[in-house]
Design an enzyme around this catalytic site. Structure first.
Site, short mmCIF file in Angstrom:
data_model
loop_
_atom_site.label_atom_id
_atom_site.label_comp_id
_atom_site.label_asym_id
_atom_site.label_seq_id
_atom_site.Cartn_x
_atom_site.Cartn_y
_atom_site.Cartn_z
N LYS A 179 28.21 -66.50 -30.47
CA LYS A 179 27.81 -65.47 -29.92
C LYS A 179 27.43 -64.76 -30.63
O LYS A 179 26.93 -63.94 -31.40
CB LYS A 179 27.86 -65.26 -29.28
CG LYS A 179 27.83 -66.34 -27.44
CD LYS A 179 28.21 -66.15 -26.34
CE LYS A 179 28.46 -68.01 -25.97
NZ LYS A 179 29.09 -67.28 -24.15
N GLN A 209 33.22 -63.73 -21.49
CA GLN A 209 33.52 -65.48 -21.63
C GLN A 209 34.03 -66.25 -19.97
O GLN A 209 34.96 -65.74 -19.66
CB GLN A 209 33.69 -65.84 -22.54
CG GLN A 209 34.40 -66.68 -23.03
CD GLN A 209 33.05 -67.54 -23.42
OE1 GLN A 209 31.91 -66.98 -24.36
NE2 GLN A 209 32.23 -68.81 -23.14
N ASP A 215 23.63 -62.59 -19.31
CA ASP A 215 23.44 -64.43 -18.81
C ASP A 215 23.07 -64.59 -17.80
O ASP A 215 23.00 -65.79 -17.09
CB ASP A 215 25.25 -64.03 -18.33
CG ASP A 215 26.10 -65.03 -19.69
OD1 ASP A 215 25.59 -65.96 -20.21
OD2 ASP A 215 27.39 -65.06 -19.66
#
Ligand code: NAP
Length: 301
Positions: free
Chosen positions: A54, A98, A121
């Site tokens: 990422k 994460q 997200d």
């Protein structure tokens, strides 16, 4: 029939090229470049790889990244304090924690402490609610990537029978809601579904996100169906496979995504898209953040 392979690598690359142009435009107009903060707790090897990818993808399109590593035994409040600081940091437009988090963590408390305006997200309740009623700010990256693949292939959704296998909060459920927003007729299956094949055989478009290799066999797929395989499974011999028996289903479907090289590359690209969208929102004149009240998880506990 041999299905057309949907090339997720190529589509993801095209989206990244568009992202780079959007970042250049923001900077040319005197704006702050997009910034993504990534928080990782513990040393799970797969998570380390995902985070590295990422951050590399951010650099590739001109997004600044800020990485925060914590040991697995860090206190939850330390992580929430960090998120609160990032919520107020004008250089940061997206915050990502994460997953998975260590089992001692209350995942929803962590995720809901991220400002809904930086929730790239798309896991905050505000954005999940937006999926239900339409008009979410940040669609979750993996289902968003699936929609982009279908759009790229000009596969329309209106009135189609779509079956989603898998009902997780991060893939299956948001996928189903997003498909409904596009006026598909959606059926969601999960591990307790009796006789999965009786549902999958009806699908014009079959989206599989169960994490179970070879779950979908050719006899479960309607001839000419579009098959999107979200699953990523590492077999004991090291091979990476999806949830679909690719060799069998490719001879029956009209379109199919390979694993690897299908949905996987799209997920990171859509994270870049959401981060840039967030940056553009924050720099709009008269921008009013959605919900300060949703970012007070710590105070509420
Ligand atoms: P998850 O949280 O484990 O959820 C799996 C879902 O599949 C659950 O709803 C489960 O049902 C259902 N399921 C499991 N076995 C099934 C079966 N035999 N028949 C029907 N449904 C079944 O997993 P996830 O996070 O959604 O991820 C799913 C897969 O997608 C994994 O392989 C993951 O690695 C992959 N993935 C890929 C990407 C990408 O970028 N390509 C991103 C995220 C995830 P219950 O709800 O009843 O337990």
């Amino acid at each position: 029939m041999t299905a057309k392979l949907i090339d997720g690598v190529a589509v993801a690359q095209k989206i990244r090229d568009e992202c780079r142009e959007r970042v250049q435009r923001i900077i040319a107009q005197g704006g702050t470049p997009p910034g993504l903060a990534v928080i990782i707790v513990g040393s799970d090897p797969a998570s380390q790889i995902y985070v590295r990818n990422k951050i590399r993808a951010c650099a590739n399109v001109g997004i600044k990244s800020f990485r925060f590593d914590y040991p697995a035994d860090v206190s939850q409040d330390t992580v929430i304090d960090q998120i609160m600081q990032l919520n107020d940091d004008p250089a940061v437009h997206g915050i990502l924690v994460q997953l998975p988090l260590p089992p001692t963590f209350d995942m929803s408390r962590i995720l809901h402490s991220i400002s809904a305006d930086k929730d790239v997200d798309g896991f905050h309740l505000y954005n999940v609610g937006g999926l239900v009623v339409g008009g979410t700010v940040f669609p979750p990256c993996t289902p968003y990537g699936v929609l982009k693949l279908l759009e790229h292939e000009h596969i329309t959704l209106e009135g189609k029978n779509v079956v989603v296998v898998g009902a997780s909060n991060i893939v299956g459920k948001p996928m189903a809601l997003m498909l409904m927003q596009h006026e598909a007729t959606v059926c969601i299956c999960h591990a307790k579904t009796r006789d999965l094949a009786q549902f999958t055989i009806l699908a014009d478009i079959l989206v599989v996100a169960a994490g179970y290799p070879n779950l979908i066999q050719p006899e479960m797929v309607r001839t000419g169906a579009v098959v999107i395989d979200v699953g990523i499974n590492r077999l004991s011999d090291g091979q990476l496979v999806g949830d679909v028996n690719f060799a069998g289903v490719v001879a029956k479907a009209s379109y199919i995504t390979p694993v690897p090289g299908g949905v996987g590359p799209m997920t990171v690209s859509m994270l870049l898209v959401n981060t840039i969208t967030s940056c553009e929102r924050w720099q709009q004149q008269n921008f009013v953040p959605i919900v300060k009240k949703f970012s007070s998880a710590r105070a509420a506990t």
